[in-house]
Design a protein around this motif. Structure first.
Motif, mmCIF file in Angstrom:
data_model
loop_
_atom_site.group_PDB
_atom_site.id
_atom_site.type_symbol
_atom_site.label_atom_id
_atom_site.label_comp_id
_atom_site.label_asym_id
_atom_site.label_seq_id
_atom_site.Cartn_x
_atom_site.Cartn_y
_atom_site.Cartn_z
ATOM 1 N N UNK A 24 0.939 -1.314 -0.116
ATOM 2 C CA UNK A 24 0.239 0.169 0.038
ATOM 3 C C UNK A 24 0.634 1.614 -0.040
ATOM 4 N N UNK A 25 1.791 1.191 0.575
ATOM 5 C CA UNK A 25 2.880 2.516 0.693
ATOM 6 C C UNK A 25 3.642 2.799 -0.217
ATOM 7 N N UNK A 26 4.188 1.936 -0.696
ATOM 8 C CA UNK A 26 5.339 1.851 -1.869
ATOM 9 C C UNK A 26 5.146 2.427 -2.547
ATOM 10 N N UNK A 27 6.123 3.272 -2.851
ATOM 11 C CA UNK A 27 5.375 4.139 -4.595
ATOM 12 C C UNK A 27 6.263 3.936 -5.828
ATOM 13 N N UNK A 28 5.231 3.174 -6.835
ATOM 14 C CA UNK A 28 6.234 2.838 -7.806
ATOM 15 C C UNK A 28 6.323 1.040 -8.083
ATOM 16 N N UNK A 29 7.280 0.508 -9.085
ATOM 17 C CA UNK A 29 7.549 -1.199 -8.420
ATOM 18 C C UNK A 29 8.097 -1.266 -8.114
ATOM 19 N N UNK A 30 8.183 -2.662 -7.347
ATOM 20 C CA UNK A 30 9.689 -2.970 -6.430
ATOM 21 C C UNK A 30 9.236 -4.344 -6.405
ATOM 22 N N UNK A 31 10.093 -4.973 -6.357
ATOM 23 C CA UNK A 31 10.819 -6.516 -6.315
ATOM 24 C C UNK A 31 10.846 -6.852 -5.074
ATOM 25 N N UNK A 32 10.267 -7.622 -4.438
ATOM 26 C CA UNK A 32 10.300 -8.177 -2.863
ATOM 27 C C UNK A 32 10.589 -9.975 -3.037
ATOM 28 N N UNK A 33 12.271 -9.447 -3.010
ATOM 29 C CA UNK A 33 13.049 -10.891 -2.560
ATOM 30 C C UNK A 33 12.682 -12.016 -0.906
ATOM 31 N N UNK A 34 12.357 -12.497 -1.047
ATOM 32 C CA UNK A 34 11.921 -12.955 0.734
ATOM 33 C C UNK A 34 12.998 -14.542 0.662
ATOM 34 N N UNK A 35 13.713 -14.328 2.213
ATOM 35 C CA UNK A 35 14.876 -14.814 2.648
ATOM 36 C C UNK A 35 14.093 -15.731 3.688
ATOM 37 N N UNK A 36 14.107 -17.178 3.547
ATOM 38 C CA UNK A 36 13.651 -17.875 4.954
ATOM 39 C C UNK A 36 15.231 -17.964 6.091
ATOM 40 N N UNK A 37 14.794 -17.904 7.014
ATOM 41 C CA UNK A 37 16.014 -17.908 7.600
ATOM 42 C C UNK A 37 15.937 -18.844 8.457
ATOM 43 N N UNK A 38 14.871 -19.382 8.863
ATOM 44 C CA UNK A 38 15.167 -21.310 9.169
ATOM 45 C C UNK A 38 16.055 -22.098 8.755
ATOM 46 N N UNK A 39 16.350 -21.426 7.365
ATOM 47 C CA UNK A 39 17.405 -22.927 6.769
ATOM 48 C C UNK A 39 18.721 -22.351 7.021
ATOM 49 N N UNK A 40 18.900 -21.279 7.184
ATOM 50 C CA UNK A 40 20.913 -20.736 7.798
ATOM 51 C C UNK A 40 20.956 -20.671 9.063
ATOM 52 N N UNK A 41 22.083 -21.361 9.723
ATOM 53 C CA UNK A 41 22.402 -21.195 10.702
ATOM 54 C C UNK A 41 22.540 -19.242 11.492
ATOM 55 N N UNK A 42 22.844 -19.088 9.859
ATOM 56 C CA UNK A 42 23.924 -17.709 10.463
ATOM 57 C C UNK A 42 22.792 -16.554 10.051
ATOM 58 N N UNK A 43 21.604 -16.990 9.446
ATOM 59 C CA UNK A 43 20.300 -16.152 9.493
ATOM 60 C C UNK A 43 19.597 -15.712 10.631
ATOM 61 N N UNK A 44 20.005 -17.220 10.754
ATOM 62 C CA UNK A 44 18.770 -17.596 12.161
ATOM 63 C C UNK A 44 19.775 -16.382 13.605
ATOM 64 N N UNK A 45 20.765 -16.428 13.862
ATOM 65 C CA UNK A 45 21.613 -15.540 14.727
ATOM 66 C C UNK A 45 21.005 -13.900 14.308
ATOM 67 N N UNK A 46 21.354 -13.878 13.011
ATOM 68 C CA UNK A 46 21.350 -12.599 13.238
ATOM 69 C C UNK A 46 19.869 -11.677 12.815
#
Length: 118
Positions: A24-46
């Motif tokens: 709703x709030x973003x002006x213009x087009x955007x691409x959203x990349x979703x990163x699943x953190x549960x599959x990576x220990x470093x991402x889970x820690x961060x």
């Protein structure tokens, strides 16, 4: 096109709120990349206790973007805020029933001048 990354995990209702607000709030087009953190220990820690975390192409992060004012400010800094959508959202959140002023809230006085809601 603006590219954004969302650090998320399955079943994250706050992430869903952020995505709805972003749509709703973003002006213009955007691409959203979703990163699943549960599959990576470093991402889970961060990001484990911080999700959802939204990141722009420059690497700047936004925690708690599910709070409308935080997301709006973050988008505005990047010149990506749809101002009219933001004003409509603010107006809907501050409808007549939400505009209760302190003097309208019934209070009672306790000894020693302390107030409490009645």
């Amino acid at each position: 096109m603006n590219q954004l990354t969302l650090y998320t995990t399955l079943g994250c209702h706050l992430c869903e709120q952020l995505e709805a607000l972003l749509e709703n709030l973003h002006r213009g087009e955007y691409r959203l990349v979703r990163v699943e953190i549960s599959e990576d220990e470093a991402l889970m820690a961060r990001y484990g206790v911080r999700i959802p975390v939204l990141v722009d192409a420059a690497g700047d992060e936004l925690d708690r973007g599910f709070e409308p004012s935080r997301l709006a400010a973050w988008l505005a800094e990047r010149r990506r805020l749809d101002g009219s959508a933001w004003r409509r959202l603010q107006a809907s959140e501050l409808g007549p029933e939400a505009r209760v002023q302190e003097e309208q809230v019934p209070t009672k006085q306790r000894p020693r001048g302390r107030r409490y809601l009645g």
